[in-house]
Motif scaffolding. Sequence first.
Motif, PDB file in Angstrom:
ATOM      1  N   ALA A 186       0.155   4.179   8.752  1.00 50.88           N
ATOM      2  CA  ALA A 186      -1.307   4.103   8.626  1.00 50.88           C
ATOM      3  C   ALA A 186      -1.710   2.781   7.969  1.00 50.88           C
ATOM      4  O   ALA A 186      -2.657   2.105   8.409  1.00 50.88           O
ATOM      5  CB  ALA A 186      -1.818   5.283   7.807  1.00 50.88           C
ATOM      6  N   ALA A 187      -0.971   2.387   6.940  1.00 50.98           N
ATOM      7  CA  ALA A 187      -1.309   1.141   6.228  1.00 50.98           C
ATOM      8  C   ALA A 187      -1.086  -0.062   7.140  1.00 50.98           C
ATOM      9  O   ALA A 187      -1.852  -1.040   7.100  1.00 50.98           O
ATOM     10  CB  ALA A 187      -0.458   1.012   4.971  1.00 50.98           C
ATOM     11  N   ASP A 209      -1.350  -0.106  10.459  1.00 53.48           N
ATOM     12  CA  ASP A 209      -2.450  -0.139  11.435  1.00 53.48           C
ATOM     13  C   ASP A 209      -3.717  -0.686  10.784  1.00 53.48           C
ATOM     14  O   ASP A 209      -4.457  -1.461  11.394  1.00 53.48           O
ATOM     15  CB  ASP A 209      -2.714   1.265  12.002  1.00 53.48           C
ATOM     16  CG  ASP A 209      -1.587   1.695  12.942  1.00 53.48           C
ATOM     17  OD1 ASP A 209      -0.870   0.809  13.463  1.00 53.48           O
ATOM     18  OD2 ASP A 209      -1.408   2.914  13.142  1.00 53.48           O
ATOM     19  N   GLU A 210      -3.927  -0.289   9.545  1.00 51.34           N
ATOM     20  CA  GLU A 210      -5.119  -0.772   8.846  1.00 51.34           C
ATOM     21  C   GLU A 210      -5.038  -2.291   8.609  1.00 51.34           C
ATOM     22  O   GLU A 210      -6.023  -3.003   8.788  1.00 51.34           O
ATOM     23  CB  GLU A 210      -5.250  -0.041   7.509  1.00 51.34           C
ATOM     24  CG  GLU A 210      -6.632  -0.169   6.925  1.00 51.34           C
ATOM     25  CD  GLU A 210      -6.702   0.461   5.534  1.00 51.34           C
ATOM     26  OE1 GLU A 210      -6.164   1.563   5.349  1.00 51.34           O
ATOM     27  OE2 GLU A 210      -7.288  -0.202   4.654  1.00 51.34           O
ATOM     28  N   THR A 214      -7.593  -5.292   9.883  1.00 55.31           N
ATOM     29  CA  THR A 214      -8.347  -6.060   8.878  1.00 55.31           C
ATOM     30  C   THR A 214      -8.149  -7.542   9.104  1.00 55.31           C
ATOM     31  O   THR A 214      -7.017  -8.034   9.078  1.00 55.31           O
ATOM     32  CB  THR A 214      -7.839  -5.704   7.448  1.00 55.31           C
ATOM     33  OG1 THR A 214      -7.769  -4.286   7.335  1.00 55.31           O
ATOM     34  CG2 THR A 214      -8.739  -6.280   6.381  1.00 55.31           C
ATOM     35  N   ASP A 234       0.839  -1.216   0.000  1.00 54.65           N
ATOM     36  CA  ASP A 234       0.000   0.000   0.000  1.00 54.65           C
ATOM     37  C   ASP A 234       0.867   1.257   0.000  1.00 54.65           C
ATOM     38  O   ASP A 234       0.523   2.247  -0.642  1.00 54.65           O
ATOM     39  CB  ASP A 234      -0.895   0.027   1.252  1.00 54.65           C
ATOM     40  CG  ASP A 234      -2.048  -0.955   1.127  1.00 54.65           C
ATOM     41  OD1 ASP A 234      -2.150  -1.609   0.073  1.00 54.65           O
ATOM     42  OD2 ASP A 234      -2.819  -1.082   2.101  1.00 54.65           O
TER      43      ASP A 234
END
Length: 388
Positions: A378-379, A381-382, A386, A284
């Motif tokens: 951020a990616a 943590d995402e 998920t 990402d």
Amino acid sequence: MKPQGEVLLLTPGPTPIHPRALAAMQWPMRGHMDPDVFAYNDGIVEDLKKLYGAPQDAFASLLSGTGSLGMEAGLANLLEPGERLLVANNGVFGRRMVEMGQRLGADVRSVDAELGKPIDPAAVAHAIDAFQPHVVAVVHGETSTGVINPVEAIADVVRASGALFSVDAVTTVGMMPFSMDELGIDYAYTGSQKCLSAPPGLAPVVYSRRAMEKVASRTTPVATWYADAVGMQAYWDPGQPRSYHHTIPVQLHWATGEAIKAALEEGLETRAERVRHLASAILDTLAPEGFAPFIPAEWRLPTVLAVTLPPGLDDAAMRKQMREQHNISVTGGLGPTAGRIWRLGLMGETAHREHYRRFMDVLGGMLGSPGLVERFEAAYDEAVATPA
Ligand code: PLP
């Protein structure tokens, strides 16, 4: 001259040494026939069976050599000259097995897949029907391209044929659940420096009972004395009187034994999650910079993330600068993919968030592209939020 400073290894092996393995390298020296060594090795055998999901009657040991010795030992023990070996080949390590089989005097055929594509189990089934191999060998994760082969489906067709099944688990075992027992795998191996993050120099290998029966019933001697499984058993098997085979590298045993314990204590599912989060965050973060996954998600090897480079990026110059100015080692492609891809390692101690945060920081600076670190965080943590 002593090398100066740390270099962060983001390569597909070797990996940074696990702190527990590094500490164990300093444990006191013992002779190879010392009771402390035998007691420690007995623990390694039990741990290896857990790591490989092997049945209790399997024979597990460490070979004094790298992953390639693991590869060669299996072929040398399981095949007599003239016997038929079928190799599922889609890269450098599949080709290495073909060459080893030929040197051992086996009758070798391969089922090939295009570069960057997985082996088709139906093609293996077809080749088995036509060739009736004694042994079928496959690389689970082909490091040269970052492809994972469908070992479960291949196992089904090999089991049905009665052939012995050898799996190169160099890029997979230790970083994800693995079950020799469920898949009916007869021989599997790795290298200590890969998913386990011990120093290079040992090949943890496991033979099934069926594989050992084959070795015991041979009519010709195993071509290599050093890795003859029956010779090794006399040193490793607690059920036999311990006898000298060769002088094992004791410090590497301590280190690898501790690395295996660390992997089992962390848990193989947890380690696989760690890899999944990182791969997702890396892709990402890099996508807006023009990097793309080289391998589609369905057959992407989790532990070696191959990414194609944006047009115009000077692969060699970038990696040289990373190594020389920033002490980060990144690996490029091999053969046809040289200059086109990077192969980012996600094995063992390489697969930590802080290492790739540092990589993104350096890469962002080199590309003149600020914000990579923030995007990566951020990616990541995402990815954690998920579900798999
Ligand atoms: N098999 C695979 C899939 C590998 O990636 C490697 C090394 O990268 C090997 C075998 C050979 O291991 P070694 O280099 O430790 O001999």
